[in-house]
Design an enzyme around this catalytic site. Sequence first.
Site, short mmCIF file in Angstrom:
data_model
loop_
_atom_site.label_atom_id
_atom_site.label_comp_id
_atom_site.label_asym_id
_atom_site.label_seq_id
_atom_site.Cartn_x
_atom_site.Cartn_y
_atom_site.Cartn_z
N ARG A 72 0.97 -10.92 13.88
CA ARG A 72 0.07 -10.42 12.83
C ARG A 72 0.67 -10.52 11.43
O ARG A 72 0.08 -10.01 10.48
CB ARG A 72 -0.27 -8.96 13.12
CG ARG A 72 -0.95 -8.71 14.42
CD ARG A 72 -2.42 -8.45 14.29
NE ARG A 72 -2.78 -7.29 13.53
CZ ARG A 72 -3.75 -7.29 12.62
NH1 ARG A 72 -4.39 -8.40 12.35
NH2 ARG A 72 -4.08 -6.20 11.97
N TRP A 99 2.10 7.36 11.75
CA TRP A 99 0.70 7.26 11.34
C TRP A 99 0.22 5.87 11.63
O TRP A 99 0.92 4.89 11.46
CB TRP A 99 0.53 7.56 9.84
CG TRP A 99 -0.90 7.37 9.48
CD1 TRP A 99 -1.94 8.23 9.73
CD2 TRP A 99 -1.47 6.20 8.89
NE1 TRP A 99 -3.11 7.70 9.29
CE2 TRP A 99 -2.87 6.44 8.79
CE3 TRP A 99 -0.98 4.97 8.44
CZ2 TRP A 99 -3.76 5.50 8.25
CZ3 TRP A 99 -1.85 4.03 7.90
CH2 TRP A 99 -3.22 4.33 7.80
N GLU A 140 -8.17 -11.12 10.63
CA GLU A 140 -8.78 -9.82 10.32
C GLU A 140 -9.50 -9.92 8.98
O GLU A 140 -8.97 -10.50 8.03
CB GLU A 140 -7.72 -8.73 10.27
CG GLU A 140 -8.28 -7.35 9.94
CD GLU A 140 -7.22 -6.28 9.99
OE1 GLU A 140 -6.07 -6.59 10.28
OE2 GLU A 140 -7.54 -5.10 9.75
N ASP A 174 -6.61 -1.05 17.87
CA ASP A 174 -5.34 -0.88 17.17
C ASP A 174 -4.69 0.44 17.60
O ASP A 174 -5.24 1.50 17.34
CB ASP A 174 -5.60 -0.86 15.64
CG ASP A 174 -4.33 -1.01 14.83
OD1 ASP A 174 -4.44 -1.35 13.63
OD2 ASP A 174 -3.23 -0.82 15.39
N GLU A 223 1.85 -6.68 11.59
CA GLU A 223 1.33 -6.53 10.21
C GLU A 223 2.37 -5.92 9.30
O GLU A 223 2.35 -6.16 8.09
CB GLU A 223 0.06 -5.69 10.19
CG GLU A 223 0.24 -4.24 10.53
CD GLU A 223 -1.08 -3.48 10.53
OE1 GLU A 223 -2.06 -4.00 11.11
OE2 GLU A 223 -1.14 -2.40 9.94
N HIS A 261 -14.13 -4.23 11.37
CA HIS A 261 -13.69 -2.90 11.80
C HIS A 261 -14.89 -2.01 12.04
O HIS A 261 -15.50 -1.51 11.10
CB HIS A 261 -12.85 -2.25 10.70
CG HIS A 261 -11.44 -2.71 10.68
ND1 HIS A 261 -10.42 -1.91 10.21
CD2 HIS A 261 -10.85 -3.86 11.05
CE1 HIS A 261 -9.28 -2.55 10.31
NE2 HIS A 261 -9.51 -3.74 10.79
N ARG A 273 -13.24 -4.95 16.00
CA ARG A 273 -12.26 -3.93 16.35
C ARG A 273 -12.99 -2.61 16.44
O ARG A 273 -13.82 -2.30 15.57
CB ARG A 273 -11.17 -3.84 15.26
CG ARG A 273 -10.03 -2.92 15.60
CD ARG A 273 -9.06 -2.70 14.48
NE ARG A 273 -9.44 -1.57 13.65
CZ ARG A 273 -8.60 -0.95 12.83
NH1 ARG A 273 -7.35 -1.39 12.70
NH2 ARG A 273 -9.00 0.08 12.11
N ASP A 315 -6.15 -3.41 1.83
CA ASP A 315 -5.03 -3.31 0.90
C ASP A 315 -4.30 -4.63 0.73
O ASP A 315 -3.29 -4.69 0.02
CB ASP A 315 -4.06 -2.20 1.32
CG ASP A 315 -3.75 -2.20 2.81
OD1 ASP A 315 -4.64 -1.85 3.58
OD2 ASP A 315 -2.63 -2.57 3.17
N TYR A 341 -6.64 7.92 13.70
CA TYR A 341 -6.53 6.69 12.93
C TYR A 341 -7.78 5.83 13.03
O TYR A 341 -8.39 5.70 14.07
CB TYR A 341 -5.33 5.84 13.41
CG TYR A 341 -5.45 4.47 12.84
CD1 TYR A 341 -5.94 3.41 13.59
CD2 TYR A 341 -5.23 4.27 11.48
CE1 TYR A 341 -6.15 2.17 13.01
CE2 TYR A 341 -5.44 3.04 10.90
CZ TYR A 341 -5.91 1.99 11.67
OH TYR A 341 -6.15 0.78 11.09
N ASN A 370 0.81 -1.20 0.00
CA ASN A 370 0.00 0.00 0.00
C ASN A 370 0.86 1.27 0.00
O ASN A 370 1.66 1.48 0.90
CB ASN A 370 -0.91 0.01 1.24
CG ASN A 370 -2.08 0.96 1.07
OD1 ASN A 370 -2.22 1.60 0.03
ND2 ASN A 370 -2.94 1.03 2.06
N HIS A 380 -1.91 1.44 16.48
CA HIS A 380 -1.30 1.89 15.22
C HIS A 380 0.01 2.64 15.43
O HIS A 380 0.23 3.71 14.84
CB HIS A 380 -2.29 2.75 14.43
CG HIS A 380 -2.27 2.42 12.97
ND1 HIS A 380 -1.57 3.15 12.05
CD2 HIS A 380 -2.83 1.41 12.28
CE1 HIS A 380 -1.72 2.63 10.84
NE2 HIS A 380 -2.49 1.57 10.95
N HIS A 412 -3.08 -10.05 9.70
CA HIS A 412 -3.60 -8.77 9.18
C HIS A 412 -4.45 -9.09 7.94
O HIS A 412 -4.13 -10.01 7.17
CB HIS A 412 -2.39 -7.93 8.81
CG HIS A 412 -2.66 -6.60 8.23
ND1 HIS A 412 -1.88 -6.07 7.25
CD2 HIS A 412 -3.59 -5.68 8.54
CE1 HIS A 412 -2.32 -4.87 6.94
NE2 HIS A 412 -3.35 -4.59 7.72
N GLU A 434 -3.38 -3.89 19.67
CA GLU A 434 -2.48 -4.12 18.53
C GLU A 434 -1.57 -2.92 18.30
O GLU A 434 -1.97 -1.77 18.47
CB GLU A 434 -3.34 -4.34 17.29
CG GLU A 434 -2.60 -4.36 15.99
CD GLU A 434 -3.53 -4.32 14.80
OE1 GLU A 434 -4.75 -4.48 14.98
OE2 GLU A 434 -3.04 -4.09 13.70
#
Length: 402
Positions: free
Chosen positions: A283, A402, A339, A210, A262, A122, A147, A316, A159, A37, A212, A312, A236
């Site tokens: 993951r 991010w 996921e 998450d 992930e 999600h 999630r 994407d 996020y 991605n 992130h 994961h 996560e």
Amino acid sequence: MKIQSAKVIVTCPGRNFVTLKIVTDQGVYGIGDATLNGREKAVVAYLEDHVIPCLIGMDPRRIEDIWQYLYRGAYWRRGPVTMRAIAAVDMALWDIKGKMAGMPVYDLLGGKSRERVMVYGHANGSNIDETVDAVGHYIDMGYKAIRAQTGVPGIKDAYGVGRGKLYYEPADAALPSLTGWDTRKALNYVPRMFEKLRATYGFDHHLLHDGHHRYTPQEAANLGKMLEPYQLFWLEDCTPAENQEAFRLVRQHTVTPLAVGEIFNTIWDAKDLIQNQLIDYIRATVVGAGGLTHLRRIADLAALYQVRTGCHGATDLSPVTMGCALHFDTWVPNFGIQEYMRHTEETDAVFPHDYRFEDGHLIVGETAGHGVDIDEDLAAKYPYKPAYLPVARLEDGTMWNW
Ligand code: CS2
Ligand code: MG
């Protein structure tokens, strides 16, 4: 038997996907996902310029030897681009082997360990109340695990908050869009979401979150402790994992289960985390970590330390990866969860597949191979469209994760 030809197909049915197609001299073909991605074109070039010329004439039955050839032969080992290129070759060769044997890939791996695979979806919203409603929507759809991600007052584009009920696509602009972050605001808000979720729906469903990569180890430990009353299935990416040792500090302070990986691309990224039991779920994915051949090595190491898989499965990662993941999930003894971010209808049309969702689980298909194909004519109707993941800055302008 020889590899006669191979080509890369780039398509964008709502988002970009990179697919490798390998054809043998007996007319059998296999496909593999190579999507990275925001850096898709790097993998396209790696495959077209540096991998495909080497593959022509090789014996497609020699999956392990080709894996070793591409991994050791690169000299510059590891990394997301290299390992996604290797993964695509690996998936395509397992697909070919299954078709030649007349067997679904899970049978080649060792057969079924379960009939179906628990997945999580999600749920997200711009605030706690919206997210609580979204979780209820997933419960109504039959999900056993959900999630939950929420916008945070005072944080621009926190996020995980999508723009639709089912789809969440973070690569949202031709150049990286700018988002904000403020850990203190998040730490004051996220636990309140889980308090409301448990008060509303009780404890019958698994809830996941998450981080992130946003928190320092101390902040992650604090969040983990604050979430303990809500019995999460996992927290996560609570802190960046380049320094695997950082998870020791988190682990010392909280029993909230930890998941990471992930963005890992080889077993080396996870070795210390697993051997020191600093995490509960790994993951890593078929597409991200060198294919089925390498992912099952990671799973086998994890099994020695009672670490379970939690692949994961974001939008994407193409349906080809989802298909391969389900064969892996159906076989792997130390399975945890999968996921499952649903793809768009256009994507599902480009990638016909035999897996299906039922009662909060995915059920792998019985087709020989990995059970996913690509409609090349339809794929050609969706040309590549540059799209980047966002970047994040703190309120003082500091570049953040991010
Ligand atoms: C997220 C992903 O699904 C997840 O756990 O971390 O959506 C991630 O942001 C994307 O895969 C990045 O491309
Ligand atoms: Mg994640």
